[in-house]
Design a protein around this motif. Sequence first.
Motif, short mmCIF file in Angstrom:
data_model
loop_
_atom_site.label_atom_id
_atom_site.label_comp_id
_atom_site.label_asym_id
_atom_site.label_seq_id
_atom_site.Cartn_x
_atom_site.Cartn_y
_atom_site.Cartn_z
N VAL A 60 0.83 -1.19 0.05
CA VAL A 60 -0.12 0.03 0.14
C VAL A 60 0.94 1.27 0.05
O VAL A 60 1.77 1.31 0.81
N GLN A 61 0.71 1.86 -1.11
CA GLN A 61 1.74 3.16 -1.33
C GLN A 61 1.30 4.54 -0.59
O GLN A 61 -0.05 4.68 -0.64
N TYR A 62 2.11 5.20 0.31
CA TYR A 62 1.73 6.32 0.76
C TYR A 62 2.84 7.44 0.34
O TYR A 62 4.00 7.22 0.00
N GLY A 63 2.33 8.77 0.39
CA GLY A 63 3.20 9.88 -0.14
C GLY A 63 4.24 10.23 0.94
O GLY A 63 5.27 10.86 0.62
N SER A 64 3.97 10.02 2.21
CA SER A 64 4.85 10.30 3.32
C SER A 64 4.65 9.42 4.54
O SER A 64 3.63 8.66 4.85
N ALA A 65 5.51 9.41 5.51
CA ALA A 65 5.32 8.62 6.70
C ALA A 65 4.15 9.42 7.51
O ALA A 65 3.42 8.54 8.06
N ALA A 66 3.80 10.81 7.23
CA ALA A 66 2.70 11.35 8.08
C ALA A 66 1.59 10.58 7.54
O ALA A 66 0.60 10.52 8.17
N ASP A 67 1.48 10.45 6.22
CA ASP A 67 0.04 9.75 5.51
C ASP A 67 -0.02 8.15 6.00
O ASP A 67 -1.38 7.97 6.34
N ILE A 68 1.18 7.79 6.40
CA ILE A 68 0.95 6.29 6.89
C ILE A 68 0.29 6.26 8.45
O ILE A 68 -0.35 5.66 8.87
N LEU A 69 0.91 7.41 9.10
CA LEU A 69 0.34 7.48 10.53
C LEU A 69 -1.02 8.05 10.62
O LEU A 69 -1.77 7.59 11.37
N ALA A 70 -1.42 8.91 9.63
CA ALA A 70 -2.68 9.29 9.67
C ALA A 70 -3.64 8.31 9.31
O ALA A 70 -5.09 8.33 9.70
N ALA A 71 -3.26 7.13 8.62
CA ALA A 71 -4.15 5.99 8.18
C ALA A 71 -4.11 4.95 9.21
O ALA A 71 -4.92 3.86 8.85
N ALA A 72 -3.49 4.99 10.04
CA ALA A 72 -3.31 3.94 11.04
C ALA A 72 -4.63 3.50 11.69
O ALA A 72 -4.58 2.18 11.93
N GLU A 73 -5.32 4.22 12.06
CA GLU A 73 -6.79 4.04 12.44
C GLU A 73 -7.92 3.67 11.44
O GLU A 73 -9.11 3.30 11.83
N GLY A 74 -7.53 3.65 10.23
CA GLY A 74 -8.57 3.47 9.27
C GLY A 74 -8.36 2.40 8.56
O GLY A 74 -9.21 2.00 7.47
N ASN A 75 -8.01 1.16 9.27
CA ASN A 75 -7.99 0.01 8.77
C ASN A 75 -7.42 -0.38 7.12
O ASN A 75 -8.10 -0.95 6.48
N GLU A 76 -6.39 0.62 7.03
CA GLU A 76 -5.94 0.69 5.59
C GLU A 76 -4.69 -0.10 5.52
O GLU A 76 -4.31 -0.65 4.45
N TRP A 77 -3.73 -0.47 6.64
CA TRP A 77 -2.69 -1.34 6.48
C TRP A 77 -2.75 -2.21 7.72
O TRP A 77 -3.15 -1.75 8.82
N ASP A 78 -1.78 -3.43 7.64
CA ASP A 78 -1.58 -4.27 8.60
C ASP A 78 -0.24 -4.17 9.30
O ASP A 78 -0.10 -3.99 10.66
N VAL A 79 0.63 -3.88 8.46
CA VAL A 79 2.18 -3.54 8.98
C VAL A 79 2.70 -2.26 8.15
O VAL A 79 2.05 -2.28 6.93
N ALA A 80 3.67 -1.65 8.68
CA ALA A 80 4.02 -0.39 8.02
C ALA A 80 5.62 -0.35 8.13
O ALA A 80 6.03 -0.56 9.28
N PHE A 81 6.14 0.23 7.24
CA PHE A 81 7.61 0.46 6.98
C PHE A 81 7.97 1.75 7.56
O PHE A 81 7.95 2.55 6.25
N ILE A 82 8.13 2.04 8.51
CA ILE A 82 8.37 3.57 8.89
C ILE A 82 9.32 3.47 10.00
O ILE A 82 9.84 2.47 10.69
N ALA A 83 9.97 4.73 10.46
CA ALA A 83 10.93 5.00 11.60
C ALA A 83 10.56 4.71 12.66
O ALA A 83 9.34 4.87 13.29
N SER A 84 11.38 4.06 13.51
CA SER A 84 10.94 3.70 15.02
C SER A 84 11.37 4.83 15.91
O SER A 84 12.37 4.57 16.84
#
Length: 227
Positions: A60-84
């Motif tokens: 699932v492609q996102y334009g930024s880490a912020a977009d991934i974080l914003a989608a976290a509660e929307g049931n859009e992804w199961d795992v995310a490749f982001i900074a820890s």
Amino acid sequence: MSERDEILAEIAPTGVIRAAVNMSNAALVRLDPVTGSLTGPSAQIALELAAELDCGLSLVQYGSAADILAAAEGNEWDVAFIASDPSRVDRFSFSPSYTTVTASFLVSDGSALGSVGHVDVEGVRIAAARTAAYTKQLERRIRKAILLHTANPASALDMLVSSQCDAAAGLTESLSRFCKENPGFRVVEGSFSKVPQAIAVHRRCVHASTFLSDFVQQHCCADKTGN
């Protein structure tokens, strides 16, 4: 329920692993213009993860880490490749780092700022994406310069181009690519942070978290590199 079934219930509740990847970080994932497929460490590890669990995969492609974080509660992804980053541990569990990327500053060719050590001085304005992990590290480091938060990494670059700041913070790989495409700018010497990249799951996913920790240690830790 078997151990694998417990993991899949958390990591692939829809039947496939939906892995969120950050397309703004070319050091980790990028689109092959010839094949149209995604390549890079994040994409490769996601494929290995799906193979390990004998499960389907959807990147699932996102334009930024912020977009991934914003989608976290929307049931859009199961795992995310982001900074820890430590600021995120209240929401997510992170695997060990599978690689590390560095962050630096972009300036105009005519700037007197030559290295990372020159940037934190009175009057210097630094633009940085508000939710980026390297910005969190920058906030803890900056003492004298003025930090200007932007919506995303591209906005920070726009501020530099329009002379609204003196330096734009970003991942070194992305800044170097910007320089190649936009003459008149350069990356200063050195880096102000090393950002560990990991696989994140929601904190409620305790079985998946344990599995991912073991998976990354076995498959990736020996291959970690700085970028």
